[in-house]
Design a protein around this motif. Structure first.
Motif, mmCIF file in Angstrom:
data_model
loop_
_atom_site.group_PDB
_atom_site.id
_atom_site.type_symbol
_atom_site.label_atom_id
_atom_site.label_comp_id
_atom_site.label_asym_id
_atom_site.label_seq_id
_atom_site.Cartn_x
_atom_site.Cartn_y
_atom_site.Cartn_z
ATOM 1 N N ASN A 48 89.416 51.326 99.169
ATOM 2 C CA ASN A 48 88.689 50.494 98.212
ATOM 3 C C ASN A 48 88.812 51.133 96.836
ATOM 4 O O ASN A 48 88.230 52.183 96.587
ATOM 5 N N ALA B 92 87.458 50.538 94.078
ATOM 6 C CA ALA B 92 86.190 50.705 93.366
ATOM 7 C C ALA B 92 85.540 52.034 93.724
ATOM 8 O O ALA B 92 84.936 52.699 92.868
ATOM 9 N N TYR C 181 85.451 55.484 91.104
ATOM 10 C CA TYR C 181 84.138 56.021 90.742
ATOM 11 C C TYR C 181 84.216 57.482 90.309
ATOM 12 O O TYR C 181 83.489 57.917 89.413
ATOM 13 N N SER D 210 86.088 56.287 84.102
ATOM 14 C CA SER D 210 85.961 55.020 84.821
ATOM 15 C C SER D 210 84.613 54.376 84.541
ATOM 16 O O SER D 210 83.623 55.057 84.242
ATOM 17 N N ARG E 141 81.297 52.963 85.762
ATOM 18 C CA ARG E 141 80.503 53.192 86.961
ATOM 19 C C ARG E 141 79.233 52.353 86.940
ATOM 20 O O ARG E 141 78.751 51.942 85.889
ATOM 21 N N HIS E 142 78.692 52.143 88.113
ATOM 22 C CA HIS E 142 77.475 51.345 88.247
ATOM 23 C C HIS E 142 76.226 52.160 87.940
ATOM 24 O O HIS E 142 75.124 51.612 87.888
ATOM 25 N N THR F 235 93.924 45.837 90.010
ATOM 26 C CA THR F 235 92.567 46.394 89.914
ATOM 27 C C THR F 235 92.519 47.687 89.114
ATOM 28 O O THR F 235 91.513 48.383 89.106
ATOM 29 N N LEU G 34 89.689 49.299 86.883
ATOM 30 C CA LEU G 34 88.567 50.087 87.386
ATOM 31 C C LEU G 34 88.686 51.564 87.013
ATOM 32 O O LEU G 34 87.683 52.276 86.965
#
Length: 673
Positions: free
Chosen positions: A398, A400, A404, A409, A411-412, A454, A457
């Motif tokens: 993945n 994502a 991370y 990058s 990040r959440h 992607t 990301l």
């Protein structure tokens, strides 16, 4: 000068505790026996009146064994290990170095002493350990001068190609260290999981081959001591963080490898293990503190659920079960939340960079270590070496989750990571699947295209390490069902796509692992690395036609990086696959790209950033079972109006506007000028 006084009760405790493992036990018993025999045979009461002084320390291990002046952070915390050393206080005789802290934890056999070297000059200092009775023990400690420009060293990057070596299986350059007294795991080349005798000297002896192939970096699986009973050759069960395993060589020989490699234009990347140790490590029997190992030093397996670290719905127990769990009982899991252990691991990484003049670090099982510690570790390393490259192993398909961890990058959360690079497992999975699955609107080459799409990301996708295989998975030749055309497409892609390519030793001669996933087979011996070998990949003796062709193809592809390094540090542009044909281009970036504010077309904007004078490397994969014709005018957006192109495999010339026939199942590389 050491002062000795004896205590019969201490001797009695030692005699009554056969599990006590201190190296001082024989010395105490011999001394006691001598006194009893020679002076007090008839008077045990007289013997009982004698007492030991704490200053009777025979051996003290100091970690790190030396340090350097002029470091970005002026303090260094020394871990002193010796019988009863925690009962001592520390002082220093220097005017330019001071002791700022001295601390013991739970074990009486460890003392942590922090020195401030802010004003220090290179030289030696004496650290005095003072016993409660005033007697002392001196430690001579070196503070060395750093290499010139050590802090500004430039690590491996997109212009490089990495050669991954399993040292025990590459070449046996020194048969005298095949088995070493005191190490139970001895030479057994017939055992797929045993020691086969490869070593550092074997790598040194074959640096010409590595460099001539076109590799500019060596990543060796760990070379540190693994004093385990069996299956120690892989190197991931560290038992001494500061010692090269003697079955591979010595610390000085590792330095020599770095020096000799540098003379060949090859850098050295060290494989570091922060998450766990081997069960043979001294910390297992004598932990500096009760919380040094996770789960109180008792095996509890990890869940491997790395998703829990990123899951907004996760509960804390799932996170802890992933991070604090062990891989296997023989690999105790370290608790990097302990600040002294964290400092130890940070300083150990810095020590090896300085000592061996490293060009980079690869971190094993990256995300399994404590998140906060990883932030601290990467930040500290990059503060000391702003241009060093460090790649973390995050085995997730993945992107994502992989992204991370990379610096820069999106990040959440507000997590801080200074990690420059990660291993691109998602791309590896996509390529293996894309080359072996049937072509469809959402399968085949589209898998590669969608994975690369992607890249938004990642903080820096061109700094990811990309690879067809590694030491923990099937070899790429086996992944593509031993189809040499698919192998060629895979290796052409990895050696020309965005990112830093890593090639596993033996890939260049089609090494495989048919019908097995056993790591001992995957890491088979390299042909020609042993005197008895009848086939020799270093010289070409006995190789099949396919093996020779594959070796020359890798060398040919790697020559592109040597001839056009700026191209591989530059842009990557690709076209969506159509009818089993996938194309992409590489071009050097402009040194001074024009301002792009106000531009509305993103693709046009990116084209303005490239160097129009630089050649373009255009790669076209044809996965069809039959020949395909391609109008090269289709790619004029990336070839920037250049008129001529040369096909790499045969130097055939084409006009960039003509129609070209692509052979079935082929990888086509064109140099467009």
């Amino acid at each position: 000068m050491l002062h000795f006084r004896f205590n019969i009760s201490r001797i009695w405790l030692i005699v009554k505790a056969p599990s006590f493992t201190s190296p001082l036990v024989p010395r105490f018993l011999v001394s006691a026996a001598s006194l009893v025999t020679n002076r007090f045979v008839n008077s045990i009461a007289t013997l009982a009146s004698l007492t030991f002084s704490y200053a009777a320390i025979a051996d003290i291990d100091v970690y790190p064994p030396n340090w350097w002046v002029g470091m970005e952070k002026p303090t260094v915390e020394l871990m002193l290990h010796g019988d009863g050393v925690a009962n001592y206080s520390a002082s220093i005789n220097a005017t330019d170095v001071t002791v700022v802290d001295s601390k013991r934890l739970d074990s009486e056999n460890y003392l942590f002493v922090t020195l401030n070297t802010d004003s220090a000059e290179a030289g030696r200092v004496v650290i005095s350990l003072i016993a409660p009775d005033g007697s002392s023990h001196d430690i001579d400690y070196a503070l060395n001068a750093r290499r010139q420009h050590s802090q500004s060293r430039v690590g491996f990057g997109p212009k490089d190609a990495i050669y991954l070596i399993a040292p025990d299986r590459f070449a046996n350059g020194d048969e005298s260290n095949d088995s070493v007294d005191g190490y139970k795991d001895r030479l057994n080349r017939d055992n797929k999981g045993g020691r086969h005798g490869g070593d550092i000297q074997g790598i040194i002896d074959n640096l010409d081959y590595i460099a001539d192939m076109g590799f500019t970096q060596i990543w060796s699986m760990p070379l540190l001591e693994n004093a385990m009973d069996s299956y120690s050759y892989h190197g991931y069960s560290t038992t001494d963080y500061y010692k090269i395993d003697p079955r591979y060589g010595s610390n000085s020989q590792y330095q020599k490898l770095s020096e000799k490699a540098s003379e060949h234009g090859v850098g050295l990347i060290m494989d570091m293990v922060l998450n766990h140790i081997g069960s043979g490590h001294a910390w297992v029997q004598d932990k500096p503190s009760k919380d040094w190992l996770n789960n109180q030093g008792v095996f509890v397996g990890t869940t491997h659920k790395r998703e829990s670290l990123h899951d907004p719905h996760a509960i804390q127990s799932d996170i802890k079960a992933f991070s604090d769990g062990w891989f296997v009982p023989s690999m105790p899991d370290l608790n990097q939340r302990n600040p002294h252990l964290a400092t130890y691991l940070i300083q150990n990484a810095i020590w090896w960079v300085e000592f061996a003049n490293l060009s980079g670090i690869r971190v094993d099982t990256y995300s399994y270590s404590d998140k906060g510690f990883l932030s601290e570790w990467t930040t500290r390393l990059m503060q000391e070496y702003p241009n060093l490259n460090i790649v973390g192993e995050e085995w997730s398909v993945n992107p994502a989750i992989t992204a991370y961890w990379q610096a820069g990058s999106h990040r959440h959360d507000d997590y801080v990571s200074a990690l420059p690079s990660v291993m691109d497992f998602s791309l590896q999975h996509a390529v293996a699947d894309g080359l072996t699955s049937k072509e469809g609107w959402d399968t085949g080459l589209t898998s590669i295209y969608e994975t690369l799409a992607t890249d938004f990301l990642y903080g820096e996708p061109n700094n990811l390490v990309i690879f067809a295989d590694n030491h923990d998975m099937s070899r790429v030749y086996s992944q593509v069902d031993e189809d040499i055309n698919r192998w060629d497409m895979a290796m052409t892609f990895y050696l020309t796509a965005r990112g830093i390519p890593q090639v596993f030793y033996g890939t260049e001669i089609l090494m495989s692992n048919p019908n097995t996933e056993d790591h001992g087979i995957i890491r088979s011996d390299f042909l020609g690395g042993w005197k008895s070998d009848t086939k020799n990949a270093f010289t070409g003796k006995g190789l099949s036609d396919d093996e020779r062709w594959a070796q020359s193809r890798i060398k040919q592809l790697l020559s592109l990086r040597q001839n056009y390094p700026a191209v591989f540090e530059g842009s990557f542009k690709h076209y969506a696959p159509v009818d089993g044909v996938y194309a992409y281009a590489r071009q050097a970036n402009a040194k001074n790209p024009p301002s792009i504010q106000g531009d509305k077309d993103t693709n046009d904007t990116d084209e303005k950033k490239v160097n129009s004078k630089s050649p373009v490397i255009l790669v076209i994969l044809n996965k069809n079972e039959k020949a395909s014709t391609v109008d090269m005018n289709k790619y004029n957006m990336v070839t920037n109006g250049k008129k001529n192109m040369t096909r790499l495999k045969d130097d055939k010339e084409f006009a960039s506007s003509e129609t070209v026939t692509l052979a079935p199942m082929s990888a086509n590389v064109f140099i467009v000028k």
